[in-house]
Design a protein around this motif. Structure first.
Motif, PDB file in Angstrom:
ATOM      1  N   MET A   1       0.844  -1.172   0.000  1.00 11.31           N
ATOM      2  CA  MET A   1       0.000   0.000   0.000  1.00 11.31           C
ATOM      3  C   MET A   1       0.890   1.236   0.000  1.00 11.31           C
ATOM      4  O   MET A   1       1.331   1.700   1.036  1.00 11.31           O
ATOM      5  CB  MET A   1      -0.905  -0.015   1.216  1.00 11.31           C
ATOM      6  N   ARG A   2       1.163   1.700  -1.175  1.00 15.42           N
ATOM      7  CA  ARG A   2       2.089   2.811  -1.363  1.00 15.42           C
ATOM      8  C   ARG A   2       1.699   4.045  -0.543  1.00 15.42           C
ATOM      9  O   ARG A   2       2.559   4.729  -0.003  1.00 15.42           O
ATOM     10  CB  ARG A   2       2.165   3.146  -2.843  1.00 15.42           C
ATOM     11  N   GLY A   3       0.398   4.322  -0.427  1.00 14.99           N
ATOM     12  CA  GLY A   3      -0.058   5.503   0.310  1.00 14.99           C
ATOM     13  C   GLY A   3       0.352   5.469   1.770  1.00 14.99           C
ATOM     14  O   GLY A   3       0.744   6.487   2.339  1.00 14.99           O
ATOM     15  N   ASP A   4       0.258   4.296   2.414  1.00 14.48           N
ATOM     16  CA  ASP A   4       0.660   4.163   3.816  1.00 14.48           C
ATOM     17  C   ASP A   4       2.154   4.394   3.983  1.00 14.48           C
ATOM     18  O   ASP A   4       2.593   5.054   4.922  1.00 14.48           O
ATOM     19  CB  ASP A   4       0.291   2.783   4.360  1.00 14.48           C
ATOM     20  N   LEU A   5       2.928   3.851   3.068  1.00 18.32           N
ATOM     21  CA  LEU A   5       4.378   4.026   3.125  1.00 18.32           C
ATOM     22  C   LEU A   5       4.749   5.495   2.942  1.00 18.32           C
ATOM     23  O   LEU A   5       5.569   6.035   3.693  1.00 18.32           O
ATOM     24  CB  LEU A   5       5.056   3.163   2.064  1.00 18.32           C
ATOM     25  N   ILE A   6       4.136   6.155   1.992  1.00 17.92           N
ATOM     26  CA  ILE A   6       4.398   7.578   1.754  1.00 17.92           C
ATOM     27  C   ILE A   6       4.012   8.407   2.975  1.00 17.92           C
ATOM     28  O   ILE A   6       4.732   9.321   3.375  1.00 17.92           O
ATOM     29  CB  ILE A   6       3.664   8.066   0.489  1.00 17.92           C
ATOM     30  N   ARG A   7       2.885   8.060   3.593  1.00 18.38           N
ATOM     31  CA  ARG A   7       2.427   8.781   4.800  1.00 18.38           C
ATOM     32  C   ARG A   7       3.459   8.673   5.913  1.00 18.38           C
ATOM     33  O   ARG A   7       3.822   9.674   6.548  1.00 18.38           O
ATOM     34  CB  ARG A   7       1.083   8.218   5.263  1.00 18.38           C
ATOM     35  N   VAL A   8       3.963   7.468   6.151  1.00 14.81           N
ATOM     36  CA  VAL A   8       4.942   7.266   7.221  1.00 14.81           C
ATOM     37  C   VAL A   8       6.241   8.002   6.913  1.00 14.81           C
ATOM     38  O   VAL A   8       6.783   8.708   7.771  1.00 14.81           O
ATOM     39  CB  VAL A   8       5.201   5.766   7.451  1.00 14.81           C
ATOM     40  N   LEU A   9       6.753   7.864   5.706  1.00 15.96           N
ATOM     41  CA  LEU A   9       8.007   8.534   5.334  1.00 15.96           C
ATOM     42  C   LEU A   9       7.860  10.051   5.400  1.00 15.96           C
ATOM     43  O   LEU A   9       8.771  10.751   5.861  1.00 15.96           O
ATOM     44  CB  LEU A   9       8.461   8.089   3.949  1.00 15.96           C
ATOM     45  N   SER A  10       6.721  10.565   4.973  1.00 18.81           N
ATOM     46  CA  SER A  10       6.475  12.010   5.038  1.00 18.81           C
ATOM     47  C   SER A  10       6.439  12.495   6.479  1.00 18.81           C
ATOM     48  O   SER A  10       6.971  13.560   6.804  1.00 18.81           O
ATOM     49  CB  SER A  10       5.151  12.364   4.358  1.00 18.81           C
ATOM     50  N   THR A  11       5.830  11.710   7.354  1.00 18.83           N
ATOM     51  CA  THR A  11       5.757  12.093   8.768  1.00 18.83           C
ATOM     52  C   THR A  11       7.137  12.071   9.396  1.00 18.83           C
ATOM     53  O   THR A  11       7.481  12.975  10.165  1.00 18.83           O
ATOM     54  CB  THR A  11       4.800  11.159   9.536  1.00 18.83           C
ATOM     55  N   ILE A  12       7.953  11.080   9.062  1.00 20.53           N
ATOM     56  CA  ILE A  12       9.324  11.035   9.580  1.00 20.53           C
ATOM     57  C   ILE A  12      10.090  12.281   9.152  1.00 20.53           C
ATOM     58  O   ILE A  12      10.751  12.933   9.961  1.00 20.53           O
ATOM     59  CB  ILE A  12      10.046   9.759   9.109  1.00 20.53           C
ATOM     60  N   GLU A  13       9.985  12.635   7.885  1.00 22.03           N
ATOM     61  CA  GLU A  13      10.694  13.816   7.390  1.00 22.03           C
ATOM     62  C   GLU A  13      10.153  15.094   8.015  1.00 22.03           C
ATOM     63  O   GLU A  13      10.914  16.012   8.337  1.00 22.03           O
ATOM     64  CB  GLU A  13      10.618  13.854   5.874  1.00 22.03           C
ATOM     65  N   GLU A  14       8.844  15.166   8.215  1.00 17.50           N
ATOM     66  CA  GLU A  14       8.233  16.342   8.851  1.00 17.50           C
ATOM     67  C   GLU A  14       8.743  16.507  10.276  1.00 17.50           C
ATOM     68  O   GLU A  14       9.137  17.604  10.680  1.00 17.50           O
ATOM     69  CB  GLU A  14       6.717  16.174   8.854  1.00 17.50           C
ATOM     70  N   PHE A  38       5.136  -3.177  10.376  1.00 14.93           N
ATOM     71  CA  PHE A  38       4.264  -2.528   9.397  1.00 14.93           C
ATOM     72  C   PHE A  38       5.086  -1.884   8.286  1.00 14.93           C
ATOM     73  O   PHE A  38       4.834  -2.085   7.099  1.00 14.93           O
ATOM     74  CB  PHE A  38       3.390  -1.486  10.093  1.00 14.93           C
ATOM     75  N   ILE A  39       6.102  -1.112   8.666  1.00 16.88           N
ATOM     76  CA  ILE A  39       6.948  -0.420   7.689  1.00 16.88           C
ATOM     77  C   ILE A  39       7.724  -1.437   6.852  1.00 16.88           C
ATOM     78  O   ILE A  39       7.804  -1.311   5.627  1.00 16.88           O
ATOM     79  CB  ILE A  39       7.900   0.566   8.393  1.00 16.88           C
ATOM     80  N   ARG A  40       8.278  -2.434   7.490  1.00 16.85           N
ATOM     81  CA  ARG A  40       9.024  -3.469   6.767  1.00 16.85           C
ATOM     82  C   ARG A  40       8.129  -4.170   5.745  1.00 16.85           C
ATOM     83  O   ARG A  40       8.523  -4.378   4.594  1.00 16.85           O
ATOM     84  CB  ARG A  40       9.594  -4.480   7.756  1.00 16.85           C
ATOM     85  N   GLU A  41       6.918  -4.501   6.147  1.00 21.70           N
ATOM     86  CA  GLU A  41       5.965  -5.142   5.240  1.00 21.70           C
ATOM     87  C   GLU A  41       5.649  -4.256   4.042  1.00 21.70           C
ATOM     88  O   GLU A  41       5.610  -4.718   2.905  1.00 21.70           O
ATOM     89  CB  GLU A  41       4.686  -5.458   6.010  1.00 21.70           C
ATOM     90  N   GLN A  42       5.456  -2.953   4.297  1.00 18.74           N
ATOM     91  CA  GLN A  42       5.149  -2.009   3.225  1.00 18.74           C
ATOM     92  C   GLN A  42       6.319  -1.888   2.251  1.00 18.74           C
ATOM     93  O   GLN A  42       6.123  -1.889   1.031  1.00 18.74           O
ATOM     94  CB  GLN A  42       4.799  -0.628   3.797  1.00 18.74           C
ATOM     95  N   LEU A  43       7.532  -1.780   2.779  1.00 20.85           N
ATOM     96  CA  LEU A  43       8.716  -1.664   1.921  1.00 20.85           C
ATOM     97  C   LEU A  43       8.947  -2.937   1.112  1.00 20.85           C
ATOM     98  O   LEU A  43       9.259  -2.876  -0.077  1.00 20.85           O
ATOM     99  CB  LEU A  43       9.955  -1.347   2.759  1.00 20.85           C
TER     100      LEU A  43
END
Length: 93
Positions: A1-14, A38-43
């Motif tokens: 689920m690309r959207g979940d991964l992008i959300r997490v990475l964006s929050t980390i950068e924020e 969760f993150i590992r599964e998404q990646l």
């Protein structure tokens, strides 16, 4: 689920940028076990691997089971030296 991964990475950068604006140098992401899985599964889904994850957005990863589904972006040199130096957020609901 690309959207979940992008959300997490964006929050980390924020959160890392917020710390930088406060004068800190974020260098680590502390992840609860659920958040890490969760993150590992998404990646792995995105890139088709079964690899461990050691870094996100240029920050080292450390797993802290007590955080469960949360994560903390932190400046490891300033943790425990008073308020500031870390930003916590929810990864898994």
């Amino acid at each position: 689920m690309r959207g979940d991964l992008i959300r997490v990475l964006s929050t980390i950068e924020e959160k890392a940028n917020e710390l930088k604006l406060d004068g800190y140098e974020p260098d680590v992401v502390l992840l609860g076990k659920k958040a890490y899985e969760f993150i590992r599964e998404q990646l792995n889904e995105e890139f088709g691997d079964e690899e461990e994850v050691f870094e996100l957005s240029g920050l080292k990863i450390r797993v802290v089971e007590e955080l469960e589904g949360d994560a903390v972006v932190a400046d490891s040199k300033n943790l425990g030296l008073g308020p500031g130096g870390a930003k916590r957020f929810k990864v898994v609901l």
